[in-house]
Motif scaffolding. Structure first.
Motif, PDB file in Angstrom:
ATOM      1  N   PHE A 150       0.817  -1.211   0.000  1.00 24.50           N
ATOM      2  CA  PHE A 150       0.000   0.000   0.000  1.00 24.50           C
ATOM      3  C   PHE A 150       0.849   1.260   0.000  1.00 24.50           C
ATOM      4  CE2 PHE A 150      -4.338  -1.448   1.925  1.00 24.50           C
ATOM      5  CZ  PHE A 150      -4.387  -2.485   1.012  1.00 24.50           C
ATOM      6  N   GLY A 151       2.134   1.117   0.294  1.00 24.38           N
ATOM      7  CA  GLY A 151       2.987   2.279   0.413  1.00 24.38           C
ATOM      8  C   GLY A 151       2.934   2.873   1.809  1.00 24.38           C
ATOM      9  N   ARG A 152       3.516   4.049   1.945  1.00 23.09           N
ATOM     10  CA  ARG A 152       3.604   4.716   3.256  1.00 23.09           C
ATOM     11  C   ARG A 152       2.385   5.608   3.471  1.00 23.09           C
ATOM     12  NH1 ARG A 152       8.098   5.649   6.308  1.00 23.09           N
ATOM     13  NH2 ARG A 152       9.441   5.174   4.525  1.00 23.09           N
ATOM     14  N   THR A 153       1.584   5.273   4.491  1.00 26.00           N
ATOM     15  CA  THR A 153       0.419   6.094   4.807  1.00 26.00           C
ATOM     16  C   THR A 153       0.877   7.408   5.436  1.00 26.00           C
ATOM     17  OG1 THR A 153      -0.893   4.108   5.220  1.00 26.00           O
ATOM     18  CG2 THR A 153      -1.777   6.189   6.036  1.00 26.00           C
ATOM     19  N   PRO A 154       0.544   8.555   4.860  1.00 27.92           N
ATOM     20  CA  PRO A 154       0.976   9.837   5.429  1.00 27.92           C
ATOM     21  C   PRO A 154       0.176  10.190   6.678  1.00 27.92           C
ATOM     22  CG  PRO A 154      -0.438  10.190   3.541  1.00 27.92           C
ATOM     23  CD  PRO A 154      -0.240   8.707   3.635  1.00 27.92           C
ATOM     24  N   ALA A 155       0.515  11.305   7.264  1.00 32.83           N
ATOM     25  CA  ALA A 155      -0.179  11.769   8.470  1.00 32.83           C
ATOM     26  C   ALA A 155      -1.499  12.414   8.065  1.00 32.83           C
ATOM     27  CB  ALA A 155       0.699  12.753   9.236  1.00 32.83           C
ATOM     28  N   VAL A 156      -2.525  11.574   7.890  1.00 32.18           N
ATOM     29  CA  VAL A 156      -3.820  12.085   7.429  1.00 32.18           C
ATOM     30  C   VAL A 156      -4.923  11.921   8.464  1.00 32.18           C
ATOM     31  CG1 VAL A 156      -3.368  11.847   4.976  1.00 32.18           C
ATOM     32  CG2 VAL A 156      -4.225   9.878   6.253  1.00 32.18           C
ATOM     33  N   ALA A 157      -4.596  11.408   9.651  1.00 28.58           N
ATOM     34  CA  ALA A 157      -5.614  11.238  10.685  1.00 28.58           C
ATOM     35  C   ALA A 157      -6.179  12.603  11.084  1.00 28.58           C
ATOM     36  CB  ALA A 157      -5.017  10.531  11.895  1.00 28.58           C
ATOM     37  N   CYS A 158      -7.500  12.644  11.282  1.00 30.99           N
ATOM     38  CA  CYS A 158      -8.158  13.894  11.651  1.00 30.99           C
ATOM     39  C   CYS A 158      -9.515  13.562  12.263  1.00 30.99           C
ATOM     40  CB  CYS A 158      -8.327  14.804  10.438  1.00 30.99           C
ATOM     41  SG  CYS A 158      -9.319  14.080   9.116  1.00 30.99           S
ATOM     42  N   ASP A 159     -10.143  14.579  12.871  1.00 26.04           N
ATOM     43  CA  ASP A 159     -11.499  14.404  13.385  1.00 26.04           C
ATOM     44  C   ASP A 159     -12.444  14.121  12.224  1.00 26.04           C
ATOM     45  OD1 ASP A 159     -10.675  14.859  15.983  1.00 26.04           O
ATOM     46  OD2 ASP A 159     -11.135  17.006  15.910  1.00 26.04           O
ATOM     47  N   LEU A 160     -13.428  13.257  12.475  1.00 22.54           N
ATOM     48  CA  LEU A 160     -14.386  12.901  11.427  1.00 22.54           C
ATOM     49  C   LEU A 160     -15.285  14.085  11.059  1.00 22.54           C
ATOM     50  CD1 LEU A 160     -15.287  10.367   9.792  1.00 22.54           C
ATOM     51  CD2 LEU A 160     -17.049  10.037  11.528  1.00 22.54           C
ATOM     52  N   ASP A 161     -15.727  14.837  12.056  1.00 19.38           N
ATOM     53  CA  ASP A 161     -16.555  16.026  11.868  1.00 19.38           C
ATOM     54  C   ASP A 161     -17.727  15.768  10.923  1.00 19.38           C
ATOM     55  OD1 ASP A 161     -17.400  18.660  12.104  1.00 19.38           O
ATOM     56  OD2 ASP A 161     -16.108  19.370  10.475  1.00 19.38           O
ATOM     57  N   PRO A 162     -18.612  14.799  11.240  1.00 18.16           N
ATOM     58  CA  PRO A 162     -19.722  14.479  10.336  1.00 18.16           C
ATOM     59  C   PRO A 162     -20.755  15.599  10.299  1.00 18.16           C
ATOM     60  CG  PRO A 162     -19.951  13.281  12.396  1.00 18.16           C
ATOM     61  CD  PRO A 162     -18.619  13.974  12.457  1.00 18.16           C
ATOM     62  N   LYS A 163     -21.324  15.818   9.103  1.00 14.96           N
ATOM     63  CA  LYS A 163     -22.347  16.833   8.929  1.00 14.96           C
ATOM     64  C   LYS A 163     -23.446  16.310   8.011  1.00 14.96           C
ATOM     65  CE  LYS A 163     -19.176  20.748   9.556  1.00 14.96           C
ATOM     66  NZ  LYS A 163     -18.586  21.971   8.941  1.00 14.96           N
ATOM     67  N   TYR A 164     -24.670  16.738   8.267  1.00 14.69           N
ATOM     68  CA  TYR A 164     -25.801  16.391   7.408  1.00 14.69           C
ATOM     69  C   TYR A 164     -26.077  17.558   6.479  1.00 14.69           C
ATOM     70  CZ  TYR A 164     -26.537  12.263  10.248  1.00 14.69           C
ATOM     71  OH  TYR A 164     -26.370  11.050  10.867  1.00 14.69           O
ATOM     72  N   ILE A 165     -26.177  17.272   5.183  1.00 13.48           N
ATOM     73  CA  ILE A 165     -26.383  18.318   4.182  1.00 13.48           C
ATOM     74  C   ILE A 165     -27.859  18.498   3.865  1.00 13.48           C
ATOM     75  CG2 ILE A 165     -25.852  19.046   1.817  1.00 13.48           C
ATOM     76  CD1 ILE A 165     -23.239  17.402   2.079  1.00 13.48           C
ATOM     77  N   ASP A 166     -28.542  17.403   3.527  1.00 19.01           N
ATOM     78  CA  ASP A 166     -29.983  17.487   3.295  1.00 19.01           C
ATOM     79  C   ASP A 166     -30.595  16.100   3.420  1.00 19.01           C
ATOM     80  OD1 ASP A 166     -29.770  16.055   0.820  1.00 19.01           O
ATOM     81  OD2 ASP A 166     -29.364  17.912  -0.242  1.00 19.01           O
ATOM     82  N   GLU A 167     -31.926  16.054   3.363  1.00 16.36           N
ATOM     83  CA  GLU A 167     -32.646  14.797   3.532  1.00 16.36           C
ATOM     84  C   GLU A 167     -33.855  14.790   2.600  1.00 16.36           C
ATOM     85  OE1 GLU A 167     -33.044  13.080   7.504  1.00 16.36           O
ATOM     86  OE2 GLU A 167     -35.211  13.115   7.207  1.00 16.36           O
ATOM     87  N   VAL A 168     -34.063  13.666   1.913  1.00 17.97           N
ATOM     88  CA  VAL A 168     -35.180  13.525   0.979  1.00 17.97           C
ATOM     89  C   VAL A 168     -35.936  12.256   1.331  1.00 17.97           C
ATOM     90  CG1 VAL A 168     -35.851  13.247  -1.432  1.00 17.97           C
ATOM     91  CG2 VAL A 168     -33.886  14.695  -0.844  1.00 17.97           C
ATOM     92  N   GLU A 169     -37.265  12.368   1.406  1.00 17.42           N
ATOM     93  CA  GLU A 169     -38.093  11.180   1.639  1.00 17.42           C
ATOM     94  C   GLU A 169     -38.359  10.489   0.312  1.00 17.42           C
ATOM     95  OE1 GLU A 169     -41.407  11.035   4.095  1.00 17.42           O
ATOM     96  OE2 GLU A 169     -40.573  12.282   5.700  1.00 17.42           O
ATOM     97  N   CYS A 170     -38.033   9.206   0.252  1.00 17.76           N
ATOM     98  CA  CYS A 170     -38.239   8.402  -0.943  1.00 17.76           C
ATOM     99  C   CYS A 170     -39.212   7.273  -0.609  1.00 17.76           C
ATOM    100  CB  CYS A 170     -36.902   7.830  -1.440  1.00 17.76           C
ATOM    101  SG  CYS A 170     -35.636   9.083  -1.761  1.00 17.76           S
ATOM    102  N   GLU A 171     -39.601   6.518  -1.584  1.00 19.93           N
ATOM    103  CA  GLU A 171     -40.552   5.436  -1.362  1.00 19.93           C
ATOM    104  C   GLU A 171     -39.898   4.333  -0.538  1.00 19.93           C
ATOM    105  OE1 GLU A 171     -43.407   2.332  -3.874  1.00 19.93           O
ATOM    106  OE2 GLU A 171     -42.276   3.901  -4.908  1.00 19.93           O
ATOM    107  N   GLY A 172     -40.259   4.246   0.730  1.00 15.79           N
ATOM    108  CA  GLY A 172     -39.763   3.185   1.606  1.00 15.79           C
ATOM    109  C   GLY A 172     -38.486   3.494   2.351  1.00 15.79           C
ATOM    110  N   TYR A 173     -37.859   4.629   2.045  1.00 13.01           N
ATOM    111  CA  TYR A 173     -36.600   4.937   2.728  1.00 13.01           C
ATOM    112  C   TYR A 173     -36.346   6.446   2.716  1.00 13.01           C
ATOM    113  CZ  TYR A 173     -34.490   5.424  -1.925  1.00 13.01           C
ATOM    114  OH  TYR A 173     -34.197   5.823  -3.200  1.00 13.01           O
ATOM    115  N   ILE A 174     -35.399   6.850   3.546  1.00 12.25           N
ATOM    116  CA  ILE A 174     -34.965   8.246   3.621  1.00 12.25           C
ATOM    117  C   ILE A 174     -33.558   8.336   3.053  1.00 12.25           C
ATOM    118  CG2 ILE A 174     -34.383  10.143   5.185  1.00 12.25           C
ATOM    119  CD1 ILE A 174     -36.498   8.928   7.119  1.00 12.25           C
ATOM    120  N   LYS A 175     -33.336   9.305   2.185  1.00  8.03           N
ATOM    121  CA  LYS A 175     -32.008   9.523   1.603  1.00  8.03           C
ATOM    122  C   LYS A 175     -31.399  10.781   2.206  1.00  8.03           C
ATOM    123  CE  LYS A 175     -31.598  11.171  -2.570  1.00  8.03           C
ATOM    124  NZ  LYS A 175     -31.622  11.275  -4.049  1.00  8.03           N
TER     125      LYS A 175
END
Length: 361
Positions: free
Chosen positions: A56-81
């Protein structure tokens, strides 16, 4: 093409070097014999994982906080996207689709849905590729309708992550940024971040995480099953091909366009087998459940004689992988299914794949 007998045999999976108590001092004769215990396999497994990661090679220093965010939400037939985003590197965020079944009242399994080599990227897995082939590969959509939470993101250099001015899967800018890493290493890193994200989702039972992919996504799923214990069930369709059977192993270490693992080029040039092959990665997954779906007429093999030879080789591969699963009393958790429908993921194979998740996840 007649496959040499030694290339079509995978019984080296259980090979281990042995000797007396001074074996590892290197001062006494040693020999290769077949391992027979789970403890011996676990030791070989760790060594295989270490060797595989070196490619895979040398993994660089890329670790960071995940910082998850929700952008938008759409109701679909049988599920939420939901469209979400999270950090994969300190200076890089990606967007993903989180599909959640409507009406669930308890935590359910979450499945990573990794797209194949397509410019549609994650859009194909959620059903937005209108072609027949695209609908065959809409497994994020198919699985949310079966009651699973599914997560789909763009692989680096695809979809919304295509580099400006370049075609999809042109990885040149990535290597300018990370010259000692690899695209395969980056894909695995991003998969780990996807699991990190699933672990923040209230609807997901984090003890039951699966992964599915076709083609490139199938190969990444096999890699992940070999290296990431948080994934409990994996399904690979037309993913990795045994390097010892490849008609051109440079496919794994190209000089341009999608450049997967540059460190493998010396093996390609000299005709050496790769240090870790597909049967070893499948064995490492034990005792977690994995379904290995493969087209015998894939990767340039065609004609009755060639396909028959490949079929015998893959049957030998499967028999040897089963021996590893048997060390754990889990032979039934490895399933190999071979077909001659080309590089496809058709309804019959999807039925087997989704039922495999139902059974083990």
């Amino acid at each position: 093409m007649k496959i040499p007998a030694e290339k079509a045999c995978f019984d080296d999976l259980l090979d281990i070097r042995t000797g007396n108590e001074n074996l590892r001092n290197g001062s006494i004769p040693s020999w290769i014999e077949k391992l027979s215990t789970r403890e011996e396999w676990e030791e070989k497994k760790s060594a295989l994982q270490e060797i595989f990661l070196q490619g895979f090679g040398r993994t660089p220093a890329v670790a960071c906080d995940l910082d998850p965010k929700y952008i938008d939400e759409v109701e679909c037939e049988g599920y939420i996207k939901r469209k979400v985003s999270y950090a994969v590197e300190p200076d890089e965020r990606l967007t993903a689709y989180l599909l959640i079944p409507k009406g669930i009242t308890k935590k359910v399994p979450g499945i990573l849905c990794i797209h194949p080599t397509t410019p549609f990227g994650k859009e194909q897995t959620i059903g937005n590729d209108p072609s027949a082939k695209g609908q065959d590969r809409a497994y994020a959509l198919h699985l949310v309708r079966r009651g699973y939470v599914t997560l789909a993101w763009d692989l680096m250099s695809a979809g919304e992550r295509t580099f400006e001015g370049l075609q999809s899967f042109d990885t040149a800018p990535f290597y300018r940024k990370h010259p000692e890493w690899s695209a395969v290493g980056k894909d695995f890193w991003d998969l780990q971040r996807a699991i990190d994200f699933l672990e923040t989702v209230d609807e997901v039972d984090t003890s039951r995480i699966g992964s599915i992919g076709h083609s490139q996504g199938g190969g990444i799923t096999i890699h992940a099953m070999a290296l990431e214990e948080r994934i409990k069930v994996g399904v690979s369709s037309c993913g990795s091909w045994p390097s010892r059977l490849s008609k051109n192993p440079f496919n794994n270490a190209r000089k341009s366009w999608w450049v997967g693992r540059p460190l493998l080029r010396p093996y390609c040039l000299t005709g050496k087998d790769f240090p870790v092959d597909i049967h070893e990665l499948l064995g490492i997954a034990a005792p977690r459940a994995i379904l290995f779906l493969t087209a015998l007429n894939d990767c340039g093999y065609e004609g009755e004689e060639e396909i028959a030879a490949v079929g015998k080789a893959f049957q030998n591969l499967a028999e040897n992988v089963e021996k590893v699963f048997s060390l754990y009393g889990a032979k039934e958790k490895f399933t190999a299914l071979f077909h001659t429908k080309g590089h496809s993921f058709l309804q019959e194979e999807r039925k087997v794949a989704y039922s495999f998740f139902d059974r083990y996840l």
